[in-house]
Design a protein around this motif. Sequence first.
Motif, short mmCIF file in Angstrom:
data_model
loop_
_atom_site.label_atom_id
_atom_site.label_comp_id
_atom_site.label_asym_id
_atom_site.label_seq_id
_atom_site.Cartn_x
_atom_site.Cartn_y
_atom_site.Cartn_z
N ILE A 124 0.78 -1.22 -0.15
CA ILE A 124 0.07 -0.12 -0.12
C ILE A 124 0.79 1.26 0.14
O ILE A 124 1.70 1.51 0.66
N LYS A 125 0.42 2.12 -1.02
CA LYS A 125 1.45 3.55 -0.93
C LYS A 125 1.14 4.30 0.07
O LYS A 125 -0.25 4.72 0.08
N GLU A 126 2.08 4.92 0.52
CA GLU A 126 2.01 6.23 1.77
C GLU A 126 1.78 7.52 0.81
O GLU A 126 2.93 7.70 0.13
N LEU A 127 0.79 8.14 1.21
CA LEU A 127 0.48 9.35 0.20
C LEU A 127 0.38 10.49 1.32
O LEU A 127 0.35 10.36 2.61
N LYS A 128 0.08 11.73 0.70
CA LYS A 128 0.04 12.90 1.67
C LYS A 128 -1.51 13.22 1.13
O LYS A 128 -1.81 13.60 -0.05
N LEU A 129 -2.17 13.06 2.33
CA LEU A 129 -3.73 13.42 2.11
C LEU A 129 -4.17 14.53 2.81
O LEU A 129 -3.57 15.12 3.78
N GLU A 130 -5.23 15.23 2.23
CA GLU A 130 -5.56 16.65 2.84
C GLU A 130 -7.06 16.39 2.96
O GLU A 130 -7.73 16.19 2.16
N LYS A 131 -7.54 17.01 4.30
CA LYS A 131 -8.94 17.01 4.70
C LYS A 131 -9.07 17.95 5.68
O LYS A 131 -8.22 18.12 6.79
N GLU A 132 -10.00 18.98 5.43
CA GLU A 132 -10.30 20.14 6.45
C GLU A 132 -8.95 20.88 6.87
O GLU A 132 -8.93 20.99 8.08
N LYS A 133 -8.57 21.30 5.85
CA LYS A 133 -7.27 22.21 6.06
C LYS A 133 -6.00 21.69 7.00
O LYS A 133 -5.20 22.17 7.66
N LYS A 134 -5.96 20.36 6.85
CA LYS A 134 -5.20 19.55 7.54
C LYS A 134 -4.35 18.54 6.36
O LYS A 134 -5.08 18.20 5.66
N ILE A 135 -2.93 18.45 6.67
CA ILE A 135 -2.31 17.66 5.66
C ILE A 135 -1.83 16.39 6.34
O ILE A 135 -1.08 16.43 7.37
N TYR A 136 -2.22 15.43 6.04
CA TYR A 136 -1.84 13.84 6.69
C TYR A 136 -0.69 13.22 5.62
O TYR A 136 -1.08 12.78 4.66
N ASN A 137 0.56 13.19 6.30
CA ASN A 137 1.52 12.89 5.72
C ASN A 137 1.80 11.19 5.85
O ASN A 137 1.56 10.71 6.99
N HIS A 138 2.21 10.64 4.91
CA HIS A 138 2.63 8.90 5.00
C HIS A 138 1.25 8.21 5.52
O HIS A 138 1.06 7.28 6.43
N CYS A 139 0.31 8.66 4.80
CA CYS A 139 -1.20 7.97 5.19
C CYS A 139 -1.84 7.30 4.07
O CYS A 139 -1.31 7.41 2.79
N PHE A 140 -3.04 6.74 4.03
CA PHE A 140 -3.65 6.30 3.21
C PHE A 140 -5.09 5.88 3.69
O PHE A 140 -5.60 6.24 5.06
#
Length: 352
Positions: A140-156
């Motif tokens: 599973i690839k770890e990505l940089k995801l964004e939600k509600e003005k927050k950035i989640y790094n190394h996430c999926f």
Amino acid sequence: MEPKIIREGYLVKKGTLLNSWKAVWVVLSDDGLEFYKKKTDNTPKGMIPLNGAKLTNPCQDYSKRQLVFKISTLKNQDHFFQATHLEEREAWIKDIKRAISCLQGGRKFARKSTRKSIRLPDTVNLSELYVLMRDSDNGIKELKLEKEKKIYNHCFCGSTVVDWLVSEGKARNRPEGLMLATGLLNEGFLQPAGELSKSGAEGGTESVLLDQPEAFYYFADSGFFCEGYSSDEDSIMKEEFRGAIIKQGCLLKQGHRRKNWKVRKFILRDDPVYLHYYDPTRNEDDPLGSIHLRGCVVSAVEYVPDAKKYDVDGNLFEIITSDEVHYFLQAATPEERKDWIRAIQTVSKTGK
């Protein structure tokens, strides 16, 4: 005959009488588990017989603590231990399980079974599954995801986990994939990130992984961090925490002022290269301190100034930072000292 030592190292143990957690030196032999206040002590604080004992992993008795396992003896005495990271817990669990099994069957302990393992069709090894999910090419690839003005790094997201389980043939359908993913979450292999996934994990007696693209998760040993507007659950992380975790575990560290030695959990990150250290008995995200390793010198040493020999002896190494601050550490074994020195030398040259 003297019991054969199988594994030894630092673990955090809950007090038998008081509800306090302390780092202890643990020695696993083929018939029991001894724990010491210090590695150099000759007399253990206690001994846990493994004959007829039961192992509970993961243990949910202390929901605020992760990576806890429980050993229950024949006399109905419960002993709780906490590992500092996932691989460490799995290594202890594997050896304790085999020691208990050998005692029950009257066999000698062996790390590798001479029998071919028989697996039922519905039996899944979550540890092996986790390793496959972490594979850099097919996992599973770890990505940089964004939600509600927050950035989640190394996430999926949760739906990605279920998609992967079905596409790789680990689950026959999405309900079965969701069941496996929830098992990974319950055992601590996956961690929730964000309010939606955390609400799913805390909604009942057991955690539930959400098969949704808006529910975010991360691997337990990844370099996950969240940045943006902070809340009680997600704090803004500093630049020095951006690096991926290269190595982690417990070491003895000498204090700068009192020169006393204490067990600390260390996490080595690259790019930027930092060695953070924590109190392993506390579930806190903030480290007690950090060591910037860029341009540092690390080497094995035979003794430490201002240290009494009976306090620490053997497996010592020293880190000298670019601004000439000295740190003295002690590993549990010669092999562990070599591994730490090699890892620190590598990242100090390649990271920023």
